[in-house]
Scaffold this active site. Structure first.
Site, PDB file in Angstrom:
ATOM      1  N   HIS A  17     161.184  29.963  45.390  1.00 18.63           N
ATOM      2  CA  HIS A  17     162.339  29.059  45.504  1.00 18.63           C
ATOM      3  C   HIS A  17     162.958  28.816  44.125  1.00 18.63           C
ATOM      4  CE1 HIS A  17     160.123  27.300  49.212  1.00 18.63           C
ATOM      5  NE2 HIS A  17     161.187  27.922  49.681  1.00 18.63           N
ATOM      6  N   ARG A  92     164.000  37.938  50.996  1.00 12.99           N
ATOM      7  CA  ARG A  92     162.831  38.606  50.436  1.00 12.99           C
ATOM      8  C   ARG A  92     162.689  40.026  50.929  1.00 12.99           C
ATOM      9  NH1 ARG A  92     159.591  33.399  52.096  1.00 12.99           N
ATOM     10  NH2 ARG A  92     161.354  33.503  53.494  1.00 12.99           N
ATOM     11  N   SER A 130     156.082  29.444  51.570  1.00 10.49           N
ATOM     12  CA  SER A 130     155.365  28.163  51.498  1.00 10.49           C
ATOM     13  C   SER A 130     154.170  28.145  52.442  1.00 10.49           C
ATOM     14  CB  SER A 130     156.299  27.008  51.841  1.00 10.49           C
ATOM     15  OG  SER A 130     157.328  26.930  50.898  1.00 10.49           O
TER      16      SER A 130
HETATM   17  P1  ADP Z   1     162.889  27.937  55.978  1.00  7.77           P
HETATM   18  O1  ADP Z   1     162.622  26.534  56.347  1.00  7.77           O
HETATM   19  O2  ADP Z   1     164.194  28.475  56.492  1.00  7.77           O
HETATM   20  O3  ADP Z   1     161.743  28.877  56.149  1.00  7.77           O
HETATM   21  P2  ADP Z   1     162.151  27.714  53.256  1.00  7.77           P
HETATM   22  O4  ADP Z   1     162.042  26.312  52.902  1.00  7.77           O
HETATM   23  O5  ADP Z   1     160.883  28.480  53.381  1.00  7.77           O
HETATM   24  O6  ADP Z   1     163.148  27.876  54.448  1.00  7.77           O
HETATM   25  O7  ADP Z   1     163.015  28.457  52.199  1.00  7.77           O
HETATM   26  C1  ADP Z   1     164.361  28.142  51.975  1.00  7.77           C
HETATM   27  C2  ADP Z   1     165.067  29.371  51.497  1.00  7.77           C
HETATM   28  O8  ADP Z   1     164.374  29.935  50.421  1.00  7.77           O
HETATM   29  C3  ADP Z   1     165.194  30.475  52.537  1.00  7.77           C
HETATM   30  O9  ADP Z   1     166.436  31.104  52.355  1.00  7.77           O
HETATM   31  C4  ADP Z   1     164.106  31.425  52.192  1.00  7.77           C
HETATM   32  O10 ADP Z   1     164.429  32.737  52.544  1.00  7.77           O
HETATM   33  C5  ADP Z   1     164.074  31.282  50.682  1.00  7.77           C
HETATM   34  N1  ADP Z   1     162.777  31.633  50.120  1.00  7.77           N
HETATM   35  C6  ADP Z   1     161.572  31.125  50.436  1.00  7.77           C
HETATM   36  N2  ADP Z   1     160.592  31.709  49.703  1.00  7.77           N
HETATM   37  C7  ADP Z   1     161.215  32.607  48.914  1.00  7.77           C
HETATM   38  C8  ADP Z   1     160.771  33.551  47.947  1.00  7.77           C
HETATM   39  N3  ADP Z   1     159.473  33.724  47.661  1.00  7.77           N
HETATM   40  N4  ADP Z   1     161.690  34.307  47.332  1.00  7.77           N
HETATM   41  C9  ADP Z   1     162.990  34.159  47.653  1.00  7.77           C
HETATM   42  N5  ADP Z   1     163.478  33.322  48.545  1.00  7.77           N
HETATM   43  C10 ADP Z   1     162.614  32.548  49.175  1.00  7.77           C
END
Ligand code: ADP
Length: 161
Positions: A17, A92, A130
């Site tokens: 993130h 990703r 996460s």
């Molecule tokens: P969601 O609740 O939609 O799963 P997250 O809170 O996990 O969202 O993540 C928010 C955003 O960050 C999403 O666009 C997700 O693709 C992106 N994201 C999460 N982890 C990564 C990562 N390791 N690298 C790049 N983008 C990420």
């Protein structure tokens, strides 16, 4: 002033993130990290805890263009209220694509004043999310490299209780 929102669950914020947030600050004058609290998932951290963890990271990293807010409701309405013209999402792998594609087009149907901007993280973060970090942490595995140091400490503390 170009404003973007970066929505997600952030349960907790990971280095993936953070990579996306830092990239977004190169493109926008202001980036509002938007913590969704009405998600169907059962989070490990409350909305408030997630916001606090992100605030600490913003401060440590001196990301002066970045703020964090909690939100529940329709994302495009929140974006309009904040005068944001873009929604940032991280991509990703191909596996993210289908869901993200659907969300982006649905959000465009809700409002054509906002575009979704996809950013790719550094390769080393492409396997990170996460839920895997939470899982490893619960099983007492190694997860120090996946989250900012302050988040690591908060997670360790939470799991101890
Ligand atoms: P969601 O609740 O939609 O799963 P997250 O809170 O996990 O969202 O993540 C928010 C955003 O960050 C999403 O666009 C997700 O693709 C992106 N994201 C999460 N982890 C990564 C990562 N390791 N690298 C790049 N983008 C990420």
């Amino acid at each position: 002033m170009k404003i973007a929102i970066y929505p997600g669950t952030f349960d907790p914020i990971t280095n993936g993130h953070l990579d996306i947030i830092e990239r977004a600050t190169q493109l926008f004058d202001k980036v509002i990290v938007t913590v969704a609290v009405n998600s169907s998932k059962t989070p490990m951290f409350t909305g408030e805890e997630r916001v606090e963890m992100i605030q600490a990271v913003i401060k440590q990293k001196r990301l002066t263009k970045v703020t964090v807010e909690r939100f529940n409701g329709l994302l495009v309405s929140f974006a309009a209220k904040k005068k944001a013209t873009a929604i940032i999402r991280g991509l990703r792998a191909i596996s993210d694509f289908e869901y993200e594609f659907q969300m982006a087009l649905m959000n465009r149907k809700q409002s054509n004043k906002i575009d979704t901007v996809f950013l790719m993280p550094a390769e080393k973060y492409t396997y990170l999310n996460s839920s895997i970090v939470r899982e490893i942490a619960r099983l007492d595995g190694k997860f120090r490299d996946f989250v900012p140091p302050s988040v690591y400490r908060t997670m360790k503390k939470k799991l101890k209780n």
